[in-house]
Design an enzyme around this catalytic site. Structure first.
Site: not given
Ligand code: UT7
Length: 331
Positions: A119, A252, A282
């Site tokens: 990215c 970004h 993104n």
């Molecule tokens: O250009 C670079 C590209 N990437 C990025 O910038 C991504 C950087 N990371 C992020 O933006 C965040 O980490 C995410 C948006 C990907 C995830 O947010 P988070 O607050 O870190 O959530 P998490 O990964 O800690 O997940 C929390 C919960 C999990 O469930 P449990 O384990 O707490 O039961 C996930 O399984 O949310 C669940 N989860 C979802 N629930 C509904 C993960 N994705 C989803 C979803 N819908 N799409």
């Protein structure tokens, strides 16, 4: 890599963007995977994104962006001698998308190559073009940043599917008499590469190669919040500017929470920050030029406006560019 610009004034004289027509809402994604508009909005700030049609590839969305950038600069295609296309989703590995674009636009004299920096690709590409122009190797460059990530998303993986979208932007870069780039800060950490990767995409053969993006979201989030601040602070110090000097901040567009963290930590007020992740998700290398175009459409870019851009992404990579806008409002 950290450097303030020396000598030549090189600026952006044309800017164009394009996104595919199809709007994909959070509600639509909720019919495909177990997610909800509420979760996506709260965790990312994204409300909708664009997905390319099945027959559309990167150059199909990059071409209108490039044409718009040339028209905006008032430059003829044949006067471009360098095309750099930053993307992780080229039409194919070779011929490069930049060569295809140069051909479609009618640029027989142009050197053309693609650049892979996740990215951060667009920021790396403008730094590359700056170097080529400042050294005199190139006289006028077209830099394209764009991705069609929908093509490499696992439609069953909610942890990546909801984050990304398709879009492209392009800029014309050339020597200018006022404004221009003040410096660049670029970095990479291959050790963290395993947190955002596309296993089945190259010459290393894995036992179960996978054509889809894999991401450890939490690790990338930690990395992102760190480098967005670190890179911005370094480039400002290198160029002898302060956070207060920044008039438009173009981060970004990965996640609204990452942007909010960076602006709070840096002390950049919300009204100086461009956010369009709600509309596009993104778009990887398309993200910064799309946000830059939004800044201009909102009348925020005027002659001399100090613009800070910071990208980060796969690699893991990051990069900042500090720029004084060259053109006046409405020109
Ligand atoms: O250009 C670079 C590209 N990437 C990025 O910038 C991504 C950087 N990371 C992020 O933006 C965040 O980490 C995410 C948006 C990907 C995830 O947010 P988070 O607050 O870190 O959530 P998490 O990964 O800690 O997940 C929390 C919960 C999990 O469930 P449990 O384990 O707490 O039961 C996930 O399984 O949310 C669940 N989860 C979802 N629930 C509904 C993960 N994705 C989803 C979803 N819908 N799409």
């Amino acid at each position: 890599m950290l450097s303030s610009a020396t000598g030549a004034r090189i600026g952006i004289t044309g800017l164009g963007t394009h996104v595919p027509e199809r709007v994909v809402t959070n509600d639509e994604l909720a019919t495909m995977v177990e997610t909800s508009d509420e979760w996506i909005t709260e965790r990312t700030g994204i409300k909708e994104r664009r997905f390319a049609a099945p027959e559309e590839a990167l150059t199909d969305i990059a071409l209108p962006a490039a044409r718009a950038a040339l028209a905006d600069a008032g430059v003829r295609a044949e006067d471009i001698d360098l095309v750099i296309c930053a993307t992780v989703t080229p039409d194919m590995l070779f011929p490069t998308s930049s060569a295809l674009l140069a051909d479609a636009l009618g640029m027989p004299e142009a050197a053309a190559y693609d650049l892979l920096a996740g990215c951060t690709g667009f920021v790396y590409a403008i730094a590359q073009a700056y170097g080529m122009l400042a050294s005199g190797l190139s006289k006028r460059a077209l830099v394209v940043g764009g991705d069609v990530l929908s093509k490499i998303l696992d439609l069953e993986d909610r942890s990546t599917l909801v984050l990304f979208g398709d879009g492209a932007g392009a800029v014309v870069m050339e020597p200018v008499s006022s404004g221009g780039f003040l410096g660049f800060e670029l970095g990479a950490d291959g050790g963290g590469g395993k947190h955002l990767w596309l296993p089945g995409s190259g010459s290393r053969h894995f036992e179960n190669p996978d054509q889809y993006v894999k991401m450890n979201g939490r690790e990338v989030f930690k990395f992102a919040t760190r480098v967005m601040v670190y890179s911005a602070e370094r480039i400002l110090a290198e160029c002898g500017r302060t956070v207060e000097d920044v008039q438009v901040y173009v981060p970004h567009q990965a996640n609204k929470r990452i942007i909010d963290y960076a602006t709070a930590k840096l002390g950049i007020p919300a009204e100086k920050t461009i956010v369009n992740v709600d509309r596009y998700g993104n778009t990887s290398s398309g993200s910064i030029p799309l946000a830059l175009a939004d800044a201009r459409a909102a009348g925020r870019l005027d002659k001399g406006t100090l613009v800070l851009m910071t990208g980060m992404g796969a690699g893991l990579t990051w990069g900042s560019a500090l720029l004084e806008w060259t053109k006046g409002k409405g020109t």
